[in-house]
Enzyme design. Structure first.
Site, PDB file in Angstrom:
ATOM      1  N   THR B 463     -22.888  -6.554  -6.260  1.00 30.20           N
ATOM      2  CA  THR B 463     -23.130  -5.122  -5.757  1.00 30.20           C
ATOM      3  C   THR B 463     -21.861  -4.293  -5.505  1.00 30.20           C
ATOM      4  O   THR B 463     -22.001  -3.157  -5.298  1.00 30.20           O
ATOM      5  CB  THR B 463     -23.974  -5.314  -4.465  1.00 30.20           C
ATOM      6  OG1 THR B 463     -23.379  -6.119  -3.696  1.00 30.20           O
ATOM      7  CG2 THR B 463     -25.190  -5.674  -4.896  1.00 30.20           C
ATOM      8  N   ARG B 625     -23.946   7.711   4.650  1.00 30.36           N
ATOM      9  CA  ARG B 625     -22.449   7.848   3.948  1.00 30.36           C
ATOM     10  C   ARG B 625     -22.453   6.937   2.769  1.00 30.36           C
ATOM     11  O   ARG B 625     -22.793   5.678   2.756  1.00 30.36           O
ATOM     12  CB  ARG B 625     -21.546   7.487   5.136  1.00 30.36           C
ATOM     13  CG  ARG B 625     -19.907   7.652   4.471  1.00 30.36           C
ATOM     14  CD  ARG B 625     -18.913   6.879   5.413  1.00 30.36           C
ATOM     15  NE  ARG B 625     -18.897   7.723   6.629  1.00 30.36           N
ATOM     16  CZ  ARG B 625     -18.288   8.894   6.824  1.00 30.36           C
ATOM     17  NH1 ARG B 625     -17.708   9.436   5.903  1.00 30.36           N
ATOM     18  NH2 ARG B 625     -18.573   9.526   7.886  1.00 30.36           N
ATOM     19  N   ILE B 626     -21.811   7.659   1.816  1.00 31.62           N
ATOM     20  CA  ILE B 626     -21.824   6.616   0.560  1.00 31.62           C
ATOM     21  C   ILE B 626     -20.380   6.281   0.362  1.00 31.62           C
ATOM     22  O   ILE B 626     -19.427   7.373   0.525  1.00 31.62           O
ATOM     23  CB  ILE B 626     -22.210   7.446  -0.815  1.00 31.62           C
ATOM     24  CG1 ILE B 626     -23.482   8.238  -0.571  1.00 31.62           C
ATOM     25  CG2 ILE B 626     -21.945   6.675  -2.104  1.00 31.62           C
ATOM     26  CD1 ILE B 626     -24.506   6.993  -0.447  1.00 31.62           C
ATOM     27  N   LYS B 697     -26.297   3.878   5.077  1.00 28.57           N
ATOM     28  CA  LYS B 697     -27.488   3.248   4.922  1.00 28.57           C
ATOM     29  C   LYS B 697     -27.686   2.403   3.802  1.00 28.57           C
ATOM     30  O   LYS B 697     -26.744   2.714   2.772  1.00 28.57           O
ATOM     31  CB  LYS B 697     -28.709   4.399   5.087  1.00 28.57           C
ATOM     32  CG  LYS B 697     -28.680   5.180   6.346  1.00 28.57           C
ATOM     33  CD  LYS B 697     -30.145   5.872   6.200  1.00 28.57           C
ATOM     34  CE  LYS B 697     -30.007   7.245   5.659  1.00 28.57           C
ATOM     35  NZ  LYS B 697     -31.278   8.119   5.986  1.00 28.57           N
ATOM     36  N   VAL B 699     -28.221   0.974   0.033  1.00 29.87           N
ATOM     37  CA  VAL B 699     -28.510   1.511  -1.266  1.00 29.87           C
ATOM     38  C   VAL B 699     -29.108   0.588  -2.236  1.00 29.87           C
ATOM     39  O   VAL B 699     -29.349   1.064  -3.343  1.00 29.87           O
ATOM     40  CB  VAL B 699     -27.749   2.549  -1.823  1.00 29.87           C
ATOM     41  CG1 VAL B 699     -27.643   3.840  -0.892  1.00 29.87           C
ATOM     42  CG2 VAL B 699     -26.452   2.185  -2.217  1.00 29.87           C
ATOM     43  N   GLU B 701     -31.651  -1.221  -2.466  1.00 26.48           N
ATOM     44  CA  GLU B 701     -32.901  -1.259  -3.155  1.00 26.48           C
ATOM     45  C   GLU B 701     -33.755  -0.276  -3.334  1.00 26.48           C
ATOM     46  O   GLU B 701     -34.700  -0.111  -4.151  1.00 26.48           O
ATOM     47  CB  GLU B 701     -33.710  -2.314  -2.109  1.00 26.48           C
ATOM     48  CG  GLU B 701     -33.009  -3.616  -2.030  1.00 26.48           C
ATOM     49  CD  GLU B 701     -33.378  -4.593  -0.703  1.00 26.48           C
ATOM     50  OE1 GLU B 701     -34.343  -5.682  -0.894  1.00 26.48           O
ATOM     51  OE2 GLU B 701     -33.484  -4.032   0.322  1.00 26.48           O
TER      52      GLU B 701
END
Ligand SMILES: Cc1cc2nc3c(=O)[nH]c(=O)nc-3n(C[C@H](O)[C@H](O)[C@H](O)COP(=O)(O)OP(=O)(O)OC[C@H]3O[C@@H](n4cnc5c(N)ncnc54)[C@H](O)[C@@H]3O)c2cc1C
Ligand code: SF4
Lengths: 331, 735
Positions: B463, B625-626, B697, B699, B701
């Protein structure tokens, strides 16, 4: 997997003698069927494997009537041949709709003809009931739930295993001839007579005797005016065997079908020549109604199990679509 | 120190492990080779229920290279594994003669060479006393477990509200069993030496594997070390300690040599979990204006004998929409099947198909646009707690998605849109993903050369954890990317939770954040009375970090480097630990939010041949936030592809008579290939989540659920056929 002896043959006669004389010997060509069945599935357990890939049986020659393809020519090589592209476009489509590039670079034409069924029960030695593997043991596919990829034509209570080749579908429609070398010399066998219906001996798949070597196939080139197409229907858009496929070639003159050749894949226990449909088509007007009647004639008595119940209708529609795309609709 | 809102992160940094993987230099557990290593092959049950009456290993033991054959006759009794936040450990293997499922391990053969082990495994003969297996989810002979997760939710009076509702939609939805098919075959290499155990495994959770093996083999956790440096995918199947891992460890102990056990693809179908199939009843009541008055969601799923699997399905429907009356019920039917387990978006993948299909159906009853209906029932606050969400930009997901997709071009009439022979359909779905966060620990070090070393026992299952955590560490320590090493995949490193539940980035990111901050504090403490230091007396709030230095926030020149501090104090390095724990929603006065998403899908259907193609999918995701847009995008793309698989291809077929999986290989079990996938458009919206300092948060799934429902809804729009059972295949669409 069992230990086996590997022999590389460099002479056709010697190869034939070696395998013919030894019931526990088998040929190895590209290995894409053979190695899976030996090493992964443990279905084939030869004691001796005779690698034929160095034999001089690779290459394509053509005159104006026949295309001659050596048995060790790969699927990719045949697909790339200019005569195939020009005169046998539906064979090219069928080749390229099969397997993957990697496999087609290994897989040979002889091996394609002789590929074994994909039946999930046949390929698992943990399944005891398989008439093809162990005569008179029953058929797990008929009672099981996983028979989506199985045959509905030429099938019966003993076995519903599919012959899954794409290439053989146009080949059988074209009256291809298989050249075979046995201990007693060479024979020519029409592809339409090459395979055996399961009947009460699903373990016998072709007319070959043990040790017979396929050396080449001869494809009669159809007239230039004929239009041909290969339509393959499957769940996945690529890299899957056909649920139904249709190889069709039609000549239409003034709205009338003067010549029709039709092969079906995904439905037959052997590559299926749709003669009943051809009969309806030949001499009939090129209309959707004719195509429907032809499809109906071919699928008059399918043998289905719950998993294949949808196939007769899918086959009819695929036939109609394939013919319509070639012959149009003159109604 | 101004670290609470890092800004360098977010950049689309390439995977730091990418070159290794492309070059084949990343050693997965199946690549580990140890001196003297021998190999294990497995014997599996060919019936689904009953007893072993005879198991004969005599012939196998005589074969060349065979060192041992383990079976219930000679295997030692093992202690049960622990129960963790995902439930109990699967039952240990070879403990008795009972057959619970087809494919259960009955023996393990250890031999010098893998092919010798395989040959000997086939020489083991087994006789059974067969009993009738329970195999169908509807079969009342199977034990029915009610509220197995204690998560059944009620709000108001759903039954009463449904009886009085102006419009009611009620239907049953079915999802097929799916199998996690990571490309990497699961493999375990185990070695005992002097009472110490070393394991290389394809696990998503080294800390748990360590703890479980310690408990089962009754050795201290400190004597067990589990590595998972690289994992060839898992999608949830590496969350539990499966029996093959235990067998490898047992085999190594028995023969006193290192062993390797690599599962075959067919074994992957029975030994590492799968997404359980479900039958779900949905009842939605609405007022004529579209406002929901009641939602009832009942979900039945399968579970294996002697096992539990945490897979809340219906539960997620309680918080998806504003609706005063809600009842959700989960139930499990116990069957003679291999253990189900998590598969990307467990529970949600199934539930979302039912709920979002039902809402689509309701939109036609109400003659409303399905998007408007969702907006009409938007949950502005968390409906179950009544608290404001810690973040929620689902409305923006809908709006941006509709715009990017061209939803307004949709002709609402069924079958009205065409492309030649193909019927064209547009469908959409919303996703409200559950929140999951657990305790996590990390450690950070800066050495005398000024480079950073940050680590945790966490795993990177493909991932991008290595990459994102290195970025984050670099940011937090004021170093360049190439000045920091991030290490993981080793149970000796600080404790980490599973790479699962879309929870690792949040948990680990915040632990790394805590560790890095603590490390800066440690540096400040070191110089607190140091008259030579410009940082003397500073607290963390007074400083910032950049360029390998700590400096005053207000004055970048006033500071010094890590290297200088360490040198002056004669230190080789300084190290600090950090932990993160999930906040208590009541305490923070916010409902913790998972990710949200909207999916818009275009399908093409050939109505004569039943062909279904999915040329275009637009996903808009609120993931807080990515940290790395490129990797996050890859997660959404990959999950969307998995969603297409669930929607139109994937189905694990079990024979109703024998319990054997009929399509246990990648030729017969269809996963999407490139040709099945059209354009996938991914956009991120939203703000950093307020719950944690990092504001992420998960990501991993959220990209999967919603796909199947949107496809089914688009199929209906194209054809007028409502398919309530996955996958949607040619036979569903013929005619
Ligand atoms: C994943 C996968 C997907 C596939 N998809 C498709 C598809 O979509 N469409 C399709 O048509 N095919 C497909 N195939 C089948 C593939 O085309 C065949 O496996 C291939 O053509 C076999 O050729 P080979 O040279 O590898 O034969 P081998 O595997 O070497 O041999 C096959 C059999 O033929 C015998 N044999 C080989 N050559 C000769 C000879 N000259 N004389 C006598 N006996 C011989 C061997 O003893 C063996 O029994 C697929 C195969 C795989 C593995
Ligand atoms: S269909 Fe034929 S090959 Fe398949 S299980 Fe039945 S008998 Fe065997």
């Amino acid at each position: 997997m069992r230990a086996f002896e590997y022999v590389r043959a460099d002479d056709i006669g010697a190869a034939v003698a070696l395998v013919s004389g030894d019931p526990a010997a088998q040929y190895l060509a590209g290995g894409t069927t053979q190695v899976d069945l030996m090493l992964k599935d443990g279905i084939l357990e030869p004691e001796r494997v005779v690698d034929i890939t160095r034999l001089p049986l690779r290459g394509i020659t053509a005159d104006d009537r026949t295309l001659r393809v050596g048995a060790l020519t790969t699927m990719e090589e045949l697909a790339a041949d200019p005569t195939v592209a020009e005169r046998l476009p539906f064979a090219r489509t069928a080749l390229l709709a099969g397997a993957s590039t990697q496999l087609r670079n290994m897989a040979t034409i002889g091996g394609n003809l002789l590929q074994r069924t994909r039946c999930r029960y046949f390929r698992d030695p943990g399944v005891p009931d398989c008439n093809k593997r162990t005569p008179s043991s029953g058929c797990a596919a008929i009672t099981g739930a996983g028979a989506r990829m199985h045959a509905i034509l030429g099938a019966g209570e003993t076995c519903i295993a599919l012959h899954a080749s794409d290439l053989c579908v146009p080949l059988v429609a074209l009256d291809t001839v298989v050249r075979v070398r046995g201990t007693d010399g060479e024979r020519r066998i029409p592809l339409t007579e090459f395979y055996l219906l399961p009947g009460d001996r699903p373990d016998l798949e072709t007319v070959l005797r043990h040790g017979d070597l396929v050396t080449a196939i001869e494809i009669p080139l159809p007239p230039a005016a004929i239009r041909s197409g290969y339509l393959k229907v499957r769940d996945r858009a690529s890299y899957e065997f056909a649920l139904v496929s249709v190889a069709a070639a039609l000549t239409v003159e003034d709205g009338t079908i003067t010549e029709a050749r039709l092969g079906l894949g995904g439905v037959g226990t052997i590559p299926w020549r749709a003669r009943a449909a051809e009969q309806v088509l030949t001499g009939a007007p090129a209309t959707v109604e004719t195509y429907r009647a032809a499809a109906e004639a071919e699928l008059r008595a399918p043998f289905t199990v719950p998993g294949t119940a949808f196939k007769p209708e899918l086959a009819r529609r695929t036939i109609v679509r394939a013919l319509e795309e070639l012959g149009g609709d003159r109604t | 120190m101004t670290l609470t809102r890092p800004v360098v992160v977010g950049a689309g940094v390439d995977r730091v492990d990418g070159p290794l993987k492309v070059a084949g230099a990343a050693a997965y557990s199946s690549d580990i080779t140890l001196p003297g290593m021998v190999h294990v092959a497995l014997v599996r049950s060919t019936i689904a229920a009953g007893r072993i009456t005879r198991l004969d290993t005599g012939a196998a033991e005589q074969l060349p290279g065979v060192l041992a054959v383990l079976s219930h006759h000679n295997a030692p009794r093992l202690a049960a594994g622990p129960t963790n936040n995902l439930g109990p450990t699967p039952p240990p293997p070879l403990q008795d003669d009972r057959i619970r499922h087809h494919g259960q391990y009955l023996a393990a053969v250890v031999a010098e060479k893998p092919y010798q082990a395989a040959a000997a495994a086939r020489a083991v003969t087994v006789e059974y006393e067969r009993t009738e297996p329970v195999l169908r989810i509807e079969d009342p002979a199977g034990e029915l477990r009610t509220d197995p997760f204690g998560m059944d939710a009620t709000r108001g009076d759903a039954a009463g509200a449904l009886a009085a509702a102006e419009v009611v939609h009620e239907a049953t939805y079915v999802t097929a069993e799916n199998t996690n098919n990571p490309l990497g075959l699961f493999a375990t290499v185990a070695q005992w030496s002097g009472g110490r155990l070393t394991v290389h495994d394809a696990t998503q959770w080294t800390s748990n594997t360590c703890q479980t093996l310690a408990q089962m083999f009754e050795v201290p956790e400190s004597a067990v070390r589990v590595y998972a440096k690289y994992v060839g995918g898992a999608f949830g199947s590496g969350l539990r300690v499966w029996p093959h891992v235990v067998l490898a460890v047992l085999a190594a102990r028995t023969v006193g040599r290192p062993v390797k056990l690599v599962l075959s693809r067919p074994e992957m179908f029975t030994g590492i979990g799968h997404r359980p199939n479900t039958v779900q009843q949905l009842r939605i009541g609405a007022a004529r204006d579209g406002g929901f008055v009641a939602i009832e969601h009942e979900a039945l799923q399968t579970v294996a004998m002697d096992d539990e699997n945490l897979e809340p399905v219906a539960a997620s429907s309680a918080s998806a929409y504003a609706c005063p009356n809600v009842a959700t019920r989960d139930r499990q039917r116990r069957l003679n099947i291999p253990c189900p387990g998590s598969m990307r978006a467990p529970g949600e993948a199934q539930a979302n198909f039912a709920l979002e299909s039902a809402i689509d159906e309701l939109s036609y009853l109400l003659d409303m646009d399905p998007l408007d209906l969702r907006l009409r029932n938007y949950a502005q606050v968390q409906p179950q707690f009544g608290l404001p969400w810690s973040s929620k930009a689902l409305r923006e997901c809908y709006q941006v998605g509709a715009e990017r997709f061209g939803w307004s071009r949709r002709d609402r009439r069924i079958g009205a849109m065409r492309d030649g022979r193909w019927l064209v359909g547009y469908g959409m779905a919303g996703v409200s993903y559950l929140w999951w966060q657990v305790h996590c620990e990390a450690r950070a070090t800066i050495g005398s050369d000024g480079t950073g070393y940050v680590r945790s026992a966490a795993t990177d299952i493909g991932t991008g954890t290595y990459t994102v955590m290195r970025q984050l560490s670099a940011e937090l320590l004021g170093l360049e990317l190439d000045q920091v090493r991030f290490d993981l995949g080793d149970s000796n490193l600080p404790w980490s939770p599973q790479a699962g539940g879309s929870g690792l980035t949040g948990a680990l990111g915040n632990a790394v954040h805590a560790a890095c901050r603590e490390l800066i504090r440690t540096f400040l403490r070191t110089v607190v009375n140091d008259s030579a230091s410009p940082l003397r007396g500073c607290t963390i709030d007074d400083v910032a970090v950049s360029g390998g230095r700590i400096h005053h926030r207000a004055d970048g020149k006033l500071g010094e480097s890590f290297v200088a501090i360490l040198a002056r104090h004669g230190l080789d390095e300084l190290t600090a630990d950090g932990v993160s724990d999930p906040p208590d929603p009541q305490e923070v006065g916010m409902a913790p939010a998972g990710a949200f998403a909207a999916k818009f899908v275009e399908v093409h259907v050939d109505p004569d041949l039943g062909l279904l193609r999915v040329p275009r999918i637009v996903s808009v995701v609120d993931g807080g936030r990515i940290l790395n847009e490129k990797l996050a995008r890859s997660q959404i793309i990959g999950a969307t592809v998995g969603g297409v698989g669930q929607a139109i291809l994937e189905e694990t077929v079990t024979d109703p008579r024998t319990g054997r999986i009929a399509n246990a290989n990648l030729g017969d079990y269809l996963v999407a290939v490139n040709a099945d996938i059209g354009e996938i458009d991914v956009t991120f919206v939203g703000e950093p989540d307020q719950l944690t300092p990092l504001g992420t948060k998960g990501v991993g799934e959220v990209g999967l659920p919603g796909t199947a429902a949107a496809v089914a809804n688009a199929v209906y729009h194209a054809t007028g056929k409502r398919i309530r059972s996955l996958p949607i295949t040619i036979d569903d669409l013929l005619g």
